[in-house]
Design an enzyme around this catalytic site. Sequence first.
Site, PDB file in Angstrom:
ATOM      1  N   THR A 163       0.839  -1.199   0.000  1.00  0.00           N
ATOM      2  CA  THR A 163       0.000   0.000   0.000  1.00  0.00           C
ATOM      3  C   THR A 163       0.870   1.244   0.000  1.00  0.00           C
ATOM      4  O   THR A 163       2.004   1.205   0.442  1.00  0.00           O
ATOM      5  CB  THR A 163      -0.860  -0.041   1.286  1.00  0.00           C
ATOM      6  OG1 THR A 163      -1.828  -1.054   1.122  1.00  0.00           O
ATOM      7  CG2 THR A 163      -1.537   1.270   1.600  1.00  0.00           C
ATOM      8  N   VAL A 202     -13.278  -4.654   2.472  1.00  0.00           N
ATOM      9  CA  VAL A 202     -12.730  -3.309   2.604  1.00  0.00           C
ATOM     10  C   VAL A 202     -11.723  -3.321   3.748  1.00  0.00           C
ATOM     11  O   VAL A 202     -12.004  -3.840   4.823  1.00  0.00           O
ATOM     12  CB  VAL A 202     -13.860  -2.283   2.886  1.00  0.00           C
ATOM     13  CG1 VAL A 202     -13.275  -0.914   3.201  1.00  0.00           C
ATOM     14  CG2 VAL A 202     -14.799  -2.204   1.684  1.00  0.00           C
ATOM     15  N   ASP A 217      -8.400  -1.203   5.956  1.00  0.00           N
ATOM     16  CA  ASP A 217      -8.293  -0.016   6.813  1.00  0.00           C
ATOM     17  C   ASP A 217      -8.029   1.262   6.014  1.00  0.00           C
ATOM     18  O   ASP A 217      -8.340   2.359   6.474  1.00  0.00           O
ATOM     19  CB  ASP A 217      -7.151  -0.202   7.821  1.00  0.00           C
ATOM     20  CG  ASP A 217      -5.802  -0.401   7.118  1.00  0.00           C
ATOM     21  OD1 ASP A 217      -5.751  -1.186   6.133  1.00  0.00           O
ATOM     22  OD2 ASP A 217      -4.808   0.222   7.526  1.00  0.00           O
ATOM     23  N   GLY A 231      -4.931  -4.954   7.192  1.00  0.00           N
ATOM     24  CA  GLY A 231      -5.954  -3.963   7.497  1.00  0.00           C
ATOM     25  C   GLY A 231      -6.913  -4.336   8.609  1.00  0.00           C
ATOM     26  O   GLY A 231      -7.333  -3.481   9.389  1.00  0.00           O
TER      27      GLY A 231
HETATM   28  N1  ASP Z   1      -3.622  -2.131   4.783  1.00  0.00           N
HETATM   29  C1  ASP Z   1      -3.962  -2.610   3.481  1.00  0.00           C
HETATM   30  C2  ASP Z   1      -5.236  -3.391   3.570  1.00  0.00           C
HETATM   31  O1  ASP Z   1      -5.424  -4.132   4.497  1.00  0.00           O
HETATM   32  C3  ASP Z   1      -2.925  -3.490   2.880  1.00  0.00           C
HETATM   33  C4  ASP Z   1      -1.541  -2.904   2.831  1.00  0.00           C
HETATM   34  O2  ASP Z   1      -1.163  -2.110   3.686  1.00  0.00           O
HETATM   35  O3  ASP Z   1      -0.808  -3.216   1.905  1.00  0.00           O
HETATM   36  O4  ASP Z   1      -6.040  -3.290   2.670  1.00  0.00           O
END
Ligand code: ASP
Length: 358
Positions: free
Chosen positions: A235, A264, A266, A289
């Site tokens: 991300t 969905v 975080d 997340g």
């Molecule tokens: N936090 C993101 C999610 O759970 C994934 C990530 O940080 O790459 O959608």
Amino acid sequence: GEDRPNLTPSCAPKCEVIFGRLLRGYFRVGPRDLRPGAYSEMAPNSVCHTFSEGPQMKPYISLLVFLFSTLMPGAAPTCTQYEDFTLVMHGGAGSWNISVEKEEAYRLKIQETLETGKNVLQKGGTSLDAVIAAIRVMEDSAIFNAGKGAVRNSQNVVELDASVMDGNTLRAGAVAAVKTIKNPVHVALLVMEHSSHVLLTSQGAERFAETNGATIVDPSYFKPAPGYLVHEFGTVGVVARDRCHNLAAGTSTGGLQGKLPGRVGDSPLIGSGTYANNQTCAVSATGQGEYFIRGVAAHSISALMEYGGKSLSEAADFIIKKKISSLGGAGGVIALDIAGNIAMPFNTNGMARGYVRH
Ligand code: ASP
């Protein structure tokens, strides 16, 4: 009207890119934990060095720019009140166990991201503008798990999440589970600015994006650069403090690879993956997340500062190394407080990250 003092040619410690893989083991963060040779200074003439060049704007020009921008309707907002500004980015927590060549590709893209954000802030753009501009670079890069390079869900479909928050007004916007939006972080901003809502999902968000002039693409647009599918996290997020000393935060992601359709994370949830408040700090998270949602991670860092009197690094360390870790979650945050302090804790093997400070 004096020239700026010259910074050291290498621009350290004012400016650096720190690449994730360079830290080993859990719960370790900070320059003293870097292994020999792991510390990466920017080459001369890169991001930071440019600060030391060029004469400072003459006071009367600053005044003219200020008057122009406040009196002209529709003119770009300017923030030239102070000289100093800061922008911090992450490109995801994870193992970052990659080849040297790929590491170099990420480093270059991180530099481009920082440079883009820096240019916006230096010219007096708002922290929100800088966050959007910098995140767009990574969304378009096809090497991060956001925008073009996003991972696929269990049905082999890309579903993107993104959010932004303005620390000055506590206004926020977000989109979740969108399949046809080229730059989800831009549409998150549009939701904030052109609707009375905070979060729009799936086709509703896509229709809103179209109506508001955002770029719509065919789902086949989403395709990581060959060999660059990010399996674990990846991300992207940016936090910034502009020359008015306003904070902003933004996050954009394809979520977790193989996730159920409709899941969905975080990243589009204000208070979990993204938060900004001029009273405290701006935060963008990355990692699993579900744990960041359950730990209400981003807002908790702000709350520890606002109600608990903690410093930024105490608050960010506590949330990542104690709270998220004890829930069993993996990931990290970038955080920037109203005084310009930075914290970048993570409990994974690495987190791609960098900052530019002037
Ligand atoms: N936090 C993101 C999610 O759970 C994934 C990530 O940080 O790459 O959608």
